[in-house]
Every structure is written in C-alpha cells, then in structure tokens.
Design an enzyme around this catalytic site. Structure first.
Site, PDB file in Angstrom:
ATOM      1  NE  ARG A   6      -3.471   0.865   0.572  1.00 15.07           N
ATOM      2  CZ  ARG A   6      -4.393   1.499   1.204  1.00 15.07           C
ATOM      3  NH1 ARG A   6      -5.111   0.864   1.820  1.00 15.07           N
ATOM      4  NH2 ARG A   6      -4.672   2.735   0.985  1.00 15.07           N
ATOM      5  NE  ARG A  62       1.450   1.845 -18.580  1.00 16.48           N
ATOM      6  CZ  ARG A  62       1.207   0.828 -17.809  1.00 16.48           C
ATOM      7  NH1 ARG A  62       2.220   0.521 -17.312  1.00 16.48           N
ATOM      8  NH2 ARG A  62       0.207   0.395 -17.684  1.00 16.48           N
ATOM      9  CB  CYS A  74      -7.341   5.270 -12.547  1.00 15.50           C
ATOM     10  SG  CYS A  74      -5.359   5.559 -12.905  1.00 15.50           S
ATOM     11  CD  GLU A  77     -10.393   5.686  -1.686  1.00 15.73           C
ATOM     12  OE1 GLU A  77     -10.606   5.116  -0.568  1.00 15.73           O
ATOM     13  OE2 GLU A  77      -9.317   5.212  -2.506  1.00 15.73           O
ATOM     14  NE  ARG A  89      -6.920   6.373   1.046  1.00 10.76           N
ATOM     15  CZ  ARG A  89      -7.564   7.534   0.897  1.00 10.76           C
ATOM     16  NH1 ARG A  89      -8.221   8.201  -0.065  1.00 10.76           N
ATOM     17  NH2 ARG A  89      -7.767   8.092   2.162  1.00 10.76           N
ATOM     18  CE1 TYR A 107      -1.121   4.886   3.554  1.00 10.79           C
ATOM     19  CE2 TYR A 107       0.549   3.592   4.395  1.00 10.79           C
ATOM     20  CZ  TYR A 107      -0.640   3.489   4.163  1.00 10.79           C
ATOM     21  OH  TYR A 107      -1.435   2.332   3.973  1.00 10.79           O
ATOM     22  NE  ARG A 115      -2.743   1.153   8.706  1.00 15.65           N
ATOM     23  CZ  ARG A 115      -2.615  -0.081   8.410  1.00 15.65           C
ATOM     24  NH1 ARG A 115      -3.206  -0.352   7.363  1.00 15.65           N
ATOM     25  NH2 ARG A 115      -2.368  -0.782   9.491  1.00 15.65           N
TER      26      ARG A 115
END
Length: 125
Positions: A6, A62, A74, A77, A89, A107, A115
């Site tokens: 993540r 890319r 893509c 959210e 994210r 992050y 987090r």
C-alpha cells in the site's frame, strides 16, 4: 506469495503535472523500499479522491523503465465525509517472499495520517 503493498500521497492542486509527479514519487518509493521488480507485479490499482480529475495517475508508471506491461487501473475513492482530500492511493499486488510484517507500506505528505500505526512501527524498530 502475492502480497499487497500500500501507498498514499497527497497533492496541493488538481493539476496534471502535480498528480503524475506525485504518483511517480510514491511508486518509486514503494519500489525502492520493497525491492520490487516490474516482472513481479501482478497489477496496480490507483484511486484518487473525487476532487482530483485533471489526470490519470497511472501515466506515472509509464515513465518508469520496465513498467510498460504492468496492468494498472485508476478509479475514484469513496467520497467519505471528512476524509483526507487530494489523496492518491495505491494498492500494488506483488509476488514476493516477504512476510506481511516485512512489507513497507509508504505514506507521504499529508497521507501519513492514514496509517499512523505503521509509522510508529517503523520508529520502534
């Protein structure tokens, strides 16, 4: 074993260059911290908060040598009230011998608030 790696980063403005540059920074950090090779990646999912619509952040992958054939998607959210804005994210599915505990989730910028438990874990170790 396939593991999820993540990552998240925020941007200041809804501008194509900033979105793509920030995504590239995040992906490169995820690659470096977890010794990821493109051939070991099954897929990459990238979500953006609803106010980010100036670019597809997948363009960033890319730019990275060797990542041409990695499948990337893509999406938007879920717009939860009060959630972090201008956030990108990433969920990267990687074939790795690392245990879940060994995976370094990344992050950056304001996204470190997502987090804090993982940040504290790094500080303790």
């Amino acid at each position: 074993m396939i593991r999820g790696v993540r990552g998240a980063i925020t941007v200041s403005h809804n501008e194509e260059n900033e979105i793509v540059d920030a995504t590239e920074q995040l992906v490169k950090s995820m690659i470096t911290e977890n010794q990821i090779e493109a051939e070991d990646v099954s897929s990459v999912l990238i979500s953006v908060t609803e106010e980010l619509d100036a670019a597809f952040p997948a363009k960033a992958l890319r730019r990275i040598k060797g990542w041409t054939y990695v499948p990337v998607m893509c999406m938007r959210e879920i717009p939860v009230t009060g959630s972090l804005e201008k956030c990108i994210r990433i969920m990267m599915h990687v074939n790795t011998p690392q245990s879940q505990k060994e995976i370094q989730h990344i992050y950056l910028n304001e996204a470190i608030c997502l987090r804090p438990d993982l940040r504290e874990k790094k500080i303790e170790e």
